[in-house]
Write an enzyme that holds these catalytic residues in place. Sequence first.
Site, PDB file in Angstrom:
ATOM      1  CG  ASN A  85      40.690  48.048  71.974  1.00 52.43           C
ATOM      2  OD1 ASN A  85      40.885  46.999  72.707  1.00 52.43           O
ATOM      3  ND2 ASN A  85      41.286  49.227  72.199  1.00 52.43           N
ATOM      4  CD  GLU A 124      47.347  49.123  76.936  1.00 53.65           C
ATOM      5  OE1 GLU A 124      47.033  50.367  77.315  1.00 53.65           O
ATOM      6  OE2 GLU A 124      46.602  48.515  76.131  1.00 53.65           O
ATOM      7  CD  GLU A 166      49.960  43.722  77.286  1.00 56.48           C
ATOM      8  OE1 GLU A 166      49.545  42.896  77.706  1.00 56.48           O
ATOM      9  OE2 GLU A 166      49.208  44.402  76.512  1.00 56.48           O
TER      10      GLU A 166
END
Length: 516
Positions: A179, A276, A490
């Site tokens: 993405n 993630e 992150e």
Amino acid sequence: DSKQLSASNSILDKMPGASTGTVEITDPLNYWGGQRVKPRREKNAEPVFEPATGEYKSLHITHCLFPCGSEEVDEAMQSAQTAYLKWRKMAGMERARVMLEAARIIRERRENIARLEVINNGKSVTEALVDIDVAWQSIEYYAGLARTLSGQHVQLPGGAFAYTIREPLGVCVGIGAFNYPFQIAVTKSAPALACGNAMVFKPSPMTPVTAVILAEIYKEAGVPDGLFCVVQGGAETGTLLCHHPMAAKVSFTGSVPTGKKIMEMSAKGVKQVTLELGGKSPLIIFKDCELENAVKGALMANFLTQGQVCCNGTRVFVQKEIMPQFLEEVVKRTKAIAVGDPLLDGTRMGALISKPQLDKALQYVSQAKAEGGKVLCGGDPFVPSDPKLKGGYFMSPCVLDNCRDDMTCVKEEIFGPVMSVMPFDTEEEVIRRANNTTYGLASGVFTRDISRAHRVAENLEAGTCYINNYNISPVEMPFGGYKNSGFGRENGQVTIEYYSQLKTVVVEMGNVESLF
């Protein structure tokens, strides 16, 4: 060297005049030892499509996308290890200078990188430009932090003392998602490099094209050859990376099931892991909200990158009293979203990544209808008027009403442009419903009541809570999950801790006191 640099620029140089369905990728997409590397073995080819046209990007790219086997993964890891030994010895100031140069190059070529990203990923060029800007900002941010890395001095009795040193981990493995292909490669590599690590990065096999551009930019900026390597492939290549004895850490962005496997594989070598993973985030809209902003927030929470965003607020809870006004406005705006050729400036929604992803999103809409949901708009395959786009993976953005918490579309991550809207009565009730999920990536609340805003934020079980906005991700702000959405962070200062390890040095100034 100049031959190498011209390769990096050659595809980017074609971008200003590039249009959808015309770009051929002919250069190899693996990168280590400071150059592009041809695949060693030609089997198990991964087909790569251009989402907006549905065609193979070119026969050449299929030729390029043979997954890396153990020999190639080993070569990349060795190359990264050699570079790491040089890079780790450089001072933070020296590393920062190289990183700032990389950020400058990206900023200079932002339009061309964004266009290549669009061809590879299908999102609108307007969005891709933002992604590339976030990328150079991220490198700038961590270049700033590279200069500040330091330890602590601890005074002990009798003139003795201790001090700590923040040291790099070694060769880190990054595994990206489709993405945000370029941005994720930077989000993982920037803090890694700032701390003195090297990285071997594996992009999603669906979006293999732009990570290698980043590798060439880092080289051009002056990193040692091999500091950022790119290996192409799917699950098999990912497995080889996780099991590799030289890998010190694995940072993964993707689905929960794959995340669990990565954790399991990394455990065998006691490797550090950042995960993630997915989300099914709640967006709570109270009746005292600024309605115009709440509607904009709901659109941003659901329709960026064709809905293929892990932190999307796909469960929209609206207080009963304002439900009719909210639905009327959100449907009007959703119908007005310009779907079509992602390389055109006027487009606001491009194509989904693949045919299976499109079919899956459409299937969720059908299932929602079967379970009693009401489609207020969209939810169908979309065929743009341009004939060259007729095979593209387009879908009209969808708003679902009449949803209940137990419906499949409300419980499972769709990863497509589908917003599920549900009514609620009280704050206590909506918090309970919002937290009733195995995910915990993000959440949001729209209200003008300052106490309620902070109270709701405190009670939501998620790594991020947006108040009166949604899906903004400045690089200064830590991002990561609670529960099954993963762990580690992150962005932000804290990420330095996930790419370094602490050594304690104890210094005795007197005699040893011994019990023996």
